[in-house]
Write a protein that holds these residues in place. Structure first.
Motif, PDB file in Angstrom:
ATOM      1  N   ARG A   1       0.836  -1.203   0.000  1.00 54.21           N
ATOM      2  CA  ARG A   1       0.000   0.000   0.000  1.00 54.21           C
ATOM      3  C   ARG A   1       0.873   1.257   0.000  1.00 54.21           C
ATOM      4  N   ALA A   2       1.900   1.260   0.826  1.00 51.32           N
ATOM      5  CA  ALA A   2       2.777   2.430   0.912  1.00 51.32           C
ATOM      6  C   ALA A   2       3.560   2.620  -0.381  1.00 51.32           C
ATOM      7  N   MET A   3       3.989   1.535  -0.993  1.00 48.91           N
ATOM      8  CA  MET A   3       4.708   1.632  -2.262  1.00 48.91           C
ATOM      9  C   MET A   3       3.840   2.263  -3.319  1.00 48.91           C
ATOM     10  N   ARG A   4       2.588   1.868  -3.381  1.00 51.92           N
ATOM     11  CA  ARG A   4       1.689   2.369  -4.418  1.00 51.92           C
ATOM     12  C   ARG A   4       1.286   3.817  -4.175  1.00 51.92           C
ATOM     13  N   ALA A   5       1.382   4.274  -2.950  1.00 51.94           N
ATOM     14  CA  ALA A   5       1.035   5.655  -2.642  1.00 51.94           C
ATOM     15  C   ALA A   5       2.145   6.624  -3.014  1.00 51.94           C
ATOM     16  N   GLY A   6       3.344   6.120  -3.267  1.00 51.46           N
ATOM     17  CA  GLY A   6       4.434   6.974  -3.718  1.00 51.46           C
ATOM     18  C   GLY A   6       5.117   7.727  -2.596  1.00 51.46           C
ATOM     19  N   ASP A   7       5.695   8.872  -2.955  1.00 48.90           N
ATOM     20  CA  ASP A   7       6.529   9.630  -2.028  1.00 48.90           C
ATOM     21  C   ASP A   7       5.777  10.103  -0.792  1.00 48.90           C
ATOM     22  N   GLU A   8       4.475  10.295  -0.911  1.00 48.46           N
ATOM     23  CA  GLU A   8       3.724  10.832   0.223  1.00 48.46           C
ATOM     24  C   GLU A   8       3.698   9.881   1.415  1.00 48.46           C
ATOM     25  N   ARG A   9       4.032   8.606   1.172  1.00 48.83           N
ATOM     26  CA  ARG A   9       4.056   7.646   2.280  1.00 48.83           C
ATOM     27  C   ARG A   9       5.406   6.955   2.374  1.00 48.83           C
ATOM     28  N   GLU A  10       6.441   7.719   2.048  1.00 50.17           N
ATOM     29  CA  GLU A  10       7.786   7.154   2.059  1.00 50.17           C
ATOM     30  C   GLU A  10       8.182   6.664   3.442  1.00 50.17           C
ATOM     31  N   GLN A  11       7.790   7.388   4.480  1.00 50.70           N
ATOM     32  CA  GLN A  11       8.140   6.951   5.835  1.00 50.70           C
ATOM     33  C   GLN A  11       7.489   5.617   6.168  1.00 50.70           C
ATOM     34  N   GLU A  12       6.231   5.448   5.762  1.00 53.09           N
ATOM     35  CA  GLU A  12       5.554   4.174   6.000  1.00 53.09           C
ATOM     36  C   GLU A  12       6.203   3.067   5.180  1.00 53.09           C
ATOM     37  N   ARG A  13       6.636   3.410   4.000  1.00 54.40           N
ATOM     38  CA  ARG A  13       7.318   2.451   3.130  1.00 54.40           C
ATOM     39  C   ARG A  13       8.610   1.964   3.788  1.00 54.40           C
ATOM     40  N   GLU A  14       9.387   2.892   4.312  1.00 53.75           N
ATOM     41  CA  GLU A  14      10.636   2.538   4.984  1.00 53.75           C
ATOM     42  C   GLU A  14      10.368   1.710   6.236  1.00 53.75           C
ATOM     43  N   ALA A  15       9.322   2.093   6.967  1.00 57.55           N
ATOM     44  CA  ALA A  15       8.986   1.348   8.179  1.00 57.55           C
ATOM     45  C   ALA A  15       8.581  -0.084   7.848  1.00 57.55           C
ATOM     46  N   ALA A  16       7.826  -0.257   6.760  1.00 59.82           N
ATOM     47  CA  ALA A  16       7.418  -1.602   6.355  1.00 59.82           C
ATOM     48  C   ALA A  16       8.615  -2.421   5.905  1.00 59.82           C
ATOM     49  N   ARG A  17       9.529  -1.802   5.181  1.00 57.41           N
ATOM     50  CA  ARG A  17      10.747  -2.513   4.773  1.00 57.41           C
ATOM     51  C   ARG A  17      11.526  -2.977   5.997  1.00 57.41           C
TER      52      ARG A  17
END
Length: 234
Positions: A9-25
């Motif tokens: 979900r965070a990946m598909r949302a793009g830069d606006e959810r980069e922090q969530e993307r990093e946290a999920a990784r």
């Protein structure tokens, strides 16, 4: 595991959810292997489908030039899960296909699978995963988020949608996706491919006598990773 869905979900949302993307990784990397062991068959399937698609999109959106050398892109690590650096090939052919050799047409197992892959691969490979994995190419299937509770019906929907969209019938010949040729053993060979096409209502067996395989479009197509949704197969 919800973390794989959150990563997608965070990946598909793009830069606006980069922090969530990093946290999920980070959370994926720190997952306890015992938690992966505890996944049921549907949980395991949904988890690794989401991880594959999220990792592929994450890598390509961060650096689209990685796709220029596809052999390297598929074989080099793109995501860490439970402390293990994994490539897309390891996830697809090792875990989701039950340790099959990438170039074996679905008939040749890989005897050199890593200990991690052997520990966490699916018990019974499902041919429908081929209609659910997106590596960034234009001919790839659509990207959906998968949940254990609905993964069976969602994979059926994804398979039907992809096969219908990618099959052209002309003059008694069905031109079908090249995925069916590359992994024909996964589908049960020629007879299995025909059965699958019939079962999903893609071809009329009385009107189609020949099967031919379409060329695969390897053009980079990142829109599937950018729509900002986490939709279900429909």
């Amino acid at each position: 595991m919800a973390v794989s869905r959150r990563f997608l979900r965070a990946m598909r949302a793009g830069d606006e959810r980069e922090q969530e993307r990093e946290a999920a990784r980070d959370r994926l990397a720190g997952t306890d292997p015992a938690d992966l062991d505890a996944l049921g068959p549907d949980e395991r399937l949904a988890f690794w489908l989401n991880v594959y698609n999220a990792a592929a999109g994450d890598a390509l959106l961060s650096d689209p030039s990685r796709f220029e050398d596809r052999r390297r892109f598929f074989s080099e690590p793109v995501v860490a899960v439970a402390g293990e650096d994994l490539s897309l090939d390891a996830i697809e052919h090792g875990i989701l296909r039950g340790s099959q050799w990438k170039y074996g047409l679905g008939y040749v197992p890989n005897p050199f699978a890593s200990a991690f892959v052997r520990r966490h691969r699916v018990d019974e490979p499902d041919f429908r995963v081929h209609f659910a994995l997106n590596c960034g190419a234009a001919s790839c299937p659509a990207v959906y988020g998968y949940d254990a509770e609905t993964v069976d019906e969602d994979l059926d929907a994804a398979a039907e949608s992809y096969l219908r969209d990618e099959t052209v019938v002309e003059g008694g010949t069905a031109y079908v996706p090249r995925l069916l040729l590359w992994y024909r053993g996964d589908f049960g060979g020629g007879s299995g491919i025909r059965r699958i096409l019939r079962e999903y209502g893609v071809v009329d067996p009385d009107a189609v006598s020949r099967i031919r395989y379409r060329e695969y479009d390897w053009s980079l197509a990142l829109d599937a990773f950018r729509d900002g949704s986490d939709g279900e197969a429909d």
